[in-house]
Design a protein around this motif. Structure first.
Motif, mmCIF file in Angstrom:
data_model
loop_
_atom_site.group_PDB
_atom_site.id
_atom_site.type_symbol
_atom_site.label_atom_id
_atom_site.label_comp_id
_atom_site.label_asym_id
_atom_site.label_seq_id
_atom_site.Cartn_x
_atom_site.Cartn_y
_atom_site.Cartn_z
ATOM 1 N N ILE A 30 -32.551 -66.683 1.808
ATOM 2 C CA ILE A 30 -33.793 -66.784 1.243
ATOM 3 C C ILE A 30 -34.602 -67.499 2.333
ATOM 4 C CG2 ILE A 30 -35.320 -67.918 -0.316
ATOM 5 C CD1 ILE A 30 -32.839 -67.745 -2.439
ATOM 6 N N LEU A 31 -34.154 -68.327 2.882
ATOM 7 C CA LEU A 31 -34.938 -69.278 3.879
ATOM 8 C C LEU A 31 -35.046 -68.175 5.225
ATOM 9 C CD1 LEU A 31 -33.378 -72.800 3.648
ATOM 10 C CD2 LEU A 31 -35.561 -72.112 3.181
ATOM 11 N N ALA A 32 -33.884 -67.497 5.629
ATOM 12 C CA ALA A 32 -34.100 -66.462 6.550
ATOM 13 C C ALA A 32 -35.352 -65.476 6.544
ATOM 14 C CB ALA A 32 -32.818 -65.701 6.747
ATOM 15 N N ASP A 33 -35.402 -64.913 5.043
ATOM 16 C CA ASP A 33 -36.257 -64.088 4.903
ATOM 17 C C ASP A 33 -37.861 -64.613 4.709
ATOM 18 O OD1 ASP A 33 -34.772 -62.060 4.775
ATOM 19 O OD2 ASP A 33 -34.592 -62.145 2.479
ATOM 20 N N LEU A 34 -37.865 -65.908 4.633
ATOM 21 C CA LEU A 34 -39.057 -67.048 4.792
ATOM 22 C C LEU A 34 -39.698 -66.645 6.202
ATOM 23 C CD1 LEU A 34 -41.406 -68.777 3.886
ATOM 24 C CD2 LEU A 34 -39.612 -70.644 4.437
ATOM 25 N N GLU A 35 -38.713 -67.043 7.058
ATOM 26 C CA GLU A 35 -38.858 -67.018 8.518
ATOM 27 C C GLU A 35 -39.338 -65.499 8.984
ATOM 28 O OE1 GLU A 35 -39.470 -69.189 10.696
ATOM 29 O OE2 GLU A 35 -38.616 -71.056 9.596
ATOM 30 N N GLN A 36 -38.551 -64.493 8.623
ATOM 31 C CA GLN A 36 -38.620 -63.217 9.325
ATOM 32 C C GLN A 36 -39.527 -62.289 8.532
ATOM 33 O OE1 GLN A 36 -34.520 -62.087 9.141
ATOM 34 N NE2 GLN A 36 -33.776 -63.664 10.262
ATOM 35 N N THR A 37 -39.989 -62.936 7.348
ATOM 36 C CA THR A 37 -40.697 -61.751 6.646
ATOM 37 C C THR A 37 -41.957 -62.188 6.285
ATOM 38 O OG1 THR A 37 -38.840 -60.339 5.659
ATOM 39 C CG2 THR A 37 -40.821 -60.146 4.664
ATOM 40 N N ILE A 38 -42.146 -63.543 5.531
ATOM 41 C CA ILE A 38 -42.959 -64.062 5.214
ATOM 42 C C ILE A 38 -44.206 -64.685 6.195
ATOM 43 C CG2 ILE A 38 -44.053 -65.859 3.433
ATOM 44 C CD1 ILE A 38 -42.618 -63.033 2.169
ATOM 45 N N LEU A 39 -43.500 -65.360 7.116
ATOM 46 C CA LEU A 39 -44.213 -66.369 7.891
ATOM 47 C C LEU A 39 -44.793 -65.553 8.927
ATOM 48 C CD1 LEU A 39 -44.725 -69.362 7.948
ATOM 49 C CD2 LEU A 39 -42.979 -69.602 9.853
ATOM 50 N N PRO A 40 -44.429 -64.395 9.694
ATOM 51 C CA PRO A 40 -45.078 -63.598 10.374
ATOM 52 C C PRO A 40 -46.668 -62.839 9.796
ATOM 53 C CG PRO A 40 -42.943 -63.097 10.460
ATOM 54 C CD PRO A 40 -43.079 -63.983 9.389
ATOM 55 N N GLY A 41 -46.636 -62.940 8.594
ATOM 56 C CA GLY A 41 -47.735 -62.279 7.688
ATOM 57 C C GLY A 41 -48.431 -63.230 7.230
ATOM 58 N N MET A 42 -48.599 -64.692 7.712
ATOM 59 C CA MET A 42 -49.347 -65.504 7.139
ATOM 60 C C MET A 42 -50.625 -65.992 8.052
ATOM 61 S SD MET A 42 -48.114 -66.445 4.014
ATOM 62 C CE MET A 42 -49.344 -67.974 3.778
ATOM 63 N N THR A 43 -51.790 -66.240 7.388
ATOM 64 C CA THR A 43 -52.810 -66.797 8.128
ATOM 65 C C THR A 43 -52.633 -68.296 8.105
ATOM 66 O OG1 THR A 43 -54.384 -64.897 7.687
ATOM 67 C CG2 THR A 43 -55.277 -67.364 8.354
ATOM 68 N N HIS A 44 -52.480 -68.924 9.219
ATOM 69 C CA HIS A 44 -52.441 -70.520 9.314
ATOM 70 C C HIS A 44 -53.383 -71.278 9.137
ATOM 71 C CE1 HIS A 44 -48.349 -69.146 10.334
ATOM 72 N NE2 HIS A 44 -48.763 -68.429 11.233
ATOM 73 N N TRP A 45 -53.879 -71.501 7.729
ATOM 74 C CA TRP A 45 -55.111 -72.258 7.434
ATOM 75 C C TRP A 45 -54.873 -73.858 7.966
ATOM 76 C CZ3 TRP A 45 -59.397 -71.209 4.152
ATOM 77 C CH2 TRP A 45 -59.212 -69.826 3.940
ATOM 78 N N GLN A 46 -53.600 -74.406 8.448
ATOM 79 C CA GLN A 46 -53.570 -75.596 8.962
ATOM 80 C C GLN A 46 -53.877 -75.662 10.461
ATOM 81 O OE1 GLN A 46 -53.658 -78.036 6.792
ATOM 82 N NE2 GLN A 46 -53.926 -76.337 5.438
ATOM 83 N N HIS A 47 -53.986 -74.459 11.258
ATOM 84 C CA HIS A 47 -54.100 -74.313 12.503
ATOM 85 C C HIS A 47 -55.227 -75.099 13.072
ATOM 86 C CE1 HIS A 47 -53.895 -72.554 16.647
ATOM 87 N NE2 HIS A 47 -53.043 -71.813 16.213
ATOM 88 N N PRO A 48 -55.187 -75.659 14.155
ATOM 89 C CA PRO A 48 -56.408 -76.545 14.717
ATOM 90 C C PRO A 48 -57.525 -75.823 14.938
ATOM 91 C CG PRO A 48 -54.384 -76.909 16.171
ATOM 92 C CD PRO A 48 -54.152 -76.264 14.805
ATOM 93 N N ARG A 49 -57.228 -74.489 15.320
ATOM 94 C CA ARG A 49 -58.394 -73.911 15.867
ATOM 95 C C ARG A 49 -58.932 -72.618 14.809
ATOM 96 N NH1 ARG A 49 -55.097 -74.105 20.255
ATOM 97 N NH2 ARG A 49 -54.244 -72.103 20.197
ATOM 98 N N PHE A 50 -58.348 -72.904 13.452
ATOM 99 C CA PHE A 50 -59.078 -72.392 12.378
ATOM 100 C C PHE A 50 -60.509 -72.762 12.129
ATOM 101 C CE2 PHE A 50 -59.956 -71.328 7.962
ATOM 102 C CZ PHE A 50 -59.172 -70.237 7.584
ATOM 103 N N PHE A 51 -61.428 -71.632 12.442
ATOM 104 C CA PHE A 51 -62.859 -72.045 12.678
ATOM 105 C C PHE A 51 -63.719 -71.108 11.499
ATOM 106 C CE2 PHE A 51 -61.779 -73.269 17.156
ATOM 107 C CZ PHE A 51 -61.857 -74.735 16.761
ATOM 108 N N ALA A 52 -62.958 -70.613 10.668
ATOM 109 C CA ALA A 52 -63.360 -69.645 9.706
ATOM 110 C C ALA A 52 -63.702 -70.229 8.170
ATOM 111 C CB ALA A 52 -62.486 -68.270 9.481
ATOM 112 N N TYR A 53 -64.311 -69.529 7.452
ATOM 113 C CA TYR A 53 -64.571 -69.835 6.022
ATOM 114 C C TYR A 53 -64.862 -71.375 6.059
ATOM 115 C CZ TYR A 53 -62.484 -65.685 5.519
ATOM 116 O OH TYR A 53 -62.070 -64.081 5.554
ATOM 117 N N PHE A 54 -64.186 -72.249 5.143
ATOM 118 C CA PHE A 54 -64.032 -73.684 5.336
ATOM 119 C C PHE A 54 -62.636 -74.150 5.523
ATOM 120 C CE2 PHE A 54 -68.423 -73.647 2.952
ATOM 121 C CZ PHE A 54 -69.211 -74.045 4.282
ATOM 122 N N PRO A 55 -62.732 -75.388 5.773
ATOM 123 C CA PRO A 55 -61.018 -75.869 6.013
ATOM 124 C C PRO A 55 -60.387 -76.003 4.588
ATOM 125 C CG PRO A 55 -62.562 -77.865 6.406
ATOM 126 C CD PRO A 55 -63.381 -76.547 6.240
#
Length: 474
Positions: free
Chosen positions: A56-81
């Motif tokens: 399950i954790l391997a699929d999290l890394e290989q399938t889910i994470l590559p499709g995530m927008t990283h809202w905690q990214h320090p250069r997320f300047f879109a929308y609101f934090p």
């Protein structure tokens, strides 16, 4: 997995979270994937037998994470934090493990009383008077719905819930065109209807509701036999930071006897800084005020503080007390489910308590002041670049700009290409909006871990990508 297995897996998850945030700057802010990419990699049917947690954790890394927008990214300047300070994440570990249902005082006395206390801490922090009481809602959308329902019931002399709206006079709610679409949804869900949401023209750089037009609209509706019920004002509107003159709106509301709700979902957090409180002068006269610690303050979603000058109005609107929800032998208690649309309630107060104690108001103030200063500095730098114009000046840490080099045709299309190219580049993330019909680009600094260097990179990316677009053939 049992709790002994969880002991190790929980430690692994904490280590994973620390590594994820340590390396977040190295990831593109937005994923490089197309619609359907993730879905195609997910099994069509659920498994009949248990699968190893490692798989399950391997699929999290290989399938889910590559499709995530990283809202905690320090250069997320879109929308609101949508910040998640580490201490707030830690608090959620405890909340998830305890898994309490906090709908009534008796179902979790400490959760109810902690909510009372931290809401009052927030009230003091943003300068609201002691007459206000607070409740933690899931989102500003729910807080606004609560306010609209209270407007409805108060205007109908508390008959809407019992008789319905059929045969009742048409209710009217007033706001500017700059409010968040959650207001529209509240109007739909409450049964008032979109046609009865009256949009008041705005004026000035702050794009504030024109209160003369507001008065005229109310008078016209009364003359037509319609029933004015309430006014929704905004401070720091989502699109471009529009901010009503709250004191002037309250003058109208008090003269007309209307319930008022102030939507300060994003900007309200900045009011922990005393120098910003004049932005919403007059807010102490409102009936209802909402702000989201889950945006700028670092308490991850969901955590909205909703302040009420007279909670009895909302309780009278929402409270239902069947025998199984009564607490006998305890007078004067608060059941926060009577202040909310859902009966079930999470233990949201714990993360806000952890956050305020671990950072202190001074720490949170420093972060917000930095974001405001960095956004103002970026706006000044962009304004000096050939072809760039600042369309709406910074409201706290939000401003909008437009790229319109001399001789450019189809400027709206050019700006859409610019924002798309910036986001495809991956180093920063911006979004577009419209101001007076023209397409513009929004910038908002608010990431918990952002630095001045991250905002400098925003300048570099915007200027570089714009130069590439103008150099490329159509």
């Amino acid at each position: 997995m049992d709790w002994e297995d969880f002991r190790k897996r929980g430690a692994d998850a904490a280590a994973w979270a620390a590594d994820y945030h340590r390396d977040l700057r190295d990831r593109p802010v937005r994923p490089r994937c197309s619609p359907g990419d993730v879905l195609a990699r997910l099994p069509l049917s659920p498994p009949d037998t248990a699968e190893p947690v490692d798989d399950i954790l391997a699929d999290l890394e290989q399938t889910i994470l590559p499709g995530m927008t990283h809202w905690q990214h320090p250069r997320f300047f879109a929308y609101f934090p949508a910040n998640a300070a580490p201490v707030s994440v830690l608090a959620e570990y405890y909340v998830s493990a305890i898994a309490a249902q906090c709908m009534l005082w008796q179902t979790s006395p400490a959760a109810t009383e902690l909510e009372t206390r931290v809401c009052d801490w927030m009230r003091q922090s943003v300068g609201l008077p002691a007459a206000f009481s607070g409740v933690i809602q899931d989102s500003a959308s729910t807080a606004t719905l609560c306010a609209v329902l209270a407007m409805r019931e108060r205007a109908l002399d508390w008959s809407g819930n019992t008789k319905g709206l059929s045969g009742q006079p048409a209710l009217r709610i007033y706001c500017s065109a700059e409010v968040h679409t959650s207001i529209d949804r509240a109007i739909w869900i409450s049964g008032i209807g979109e046609q009865n949401l009256v949009r008041i023209p705005t004026e000035g750089q702050s794009r504030a509701m024109n209160t003369d037009a507001l008065r005229a609209a109310i008078a016209s509706d009364r003359a037509a036999g319609l029933l004015p019920a309430g006014i929704i004002a905004c401070v720091g509107g989502t699109s471009a930071g529009a901010t009503d003159d709250i004191a002037a709106v309250m003058d109208v509301a008090e003269a007309e006897g209307l319930y008022t709700h102030v939507d300060a979902a994003w900007a309200g957090s900045a009011m922990i800084c005393p120098e910003f409180q004049p932005i919403w002068a007059g807010v102490e006269r409102a009936d209802s005020v909402v702000l989201n610690p889950h945006k700028w303050l670092g308490a991850q979603f969901d955590c909205t503080t909703h302040f009420l000058r007279d909670p009895a109005t909302l309780v009278k609107t929402l409270a239902i007390q069947p025998e199984y929800l009564k607490t006998h032998g305890a007078d004067g208690i608060i059941n926060y489910s009577e202040w909310s649309v859902p009966l079930g309630r999470r233990f949201r107060a714990l993360k806000l308590w952890f956050l305020i104690r671990a950072h202190g108001l001074d720490g949170l103030r420093g972060m917000i002041r930095n974001h405001v200063a960095w956004a103002e500095g970026l706006a000044l730098r962009l304004a000096k670049l050939p072809g760039f114009e600042i369309v709406t000046q910074p409201m706290l840490s939000l401003f909008t700009f437009r790229f319109a080099p001399p001789g450019a045709a189809q400027v709206d299309a050019l700006n859409q290409r610019l924002v798309n190219a910036i986001n495809d580049d991956g180093r920063i993330y911006l979004t577009q909006t419209r101001v007076d019909g023209a397409l513009v680009i929004r910038f908002q600094a608010g990431a918990f871990t952002a630095t001045a260097q991250d905002v400098d990179m925003a300048f570099d990316v915007i200027s570089e990508v714009a130069a590439e677009l103008t150099a490329a053939p159509d």
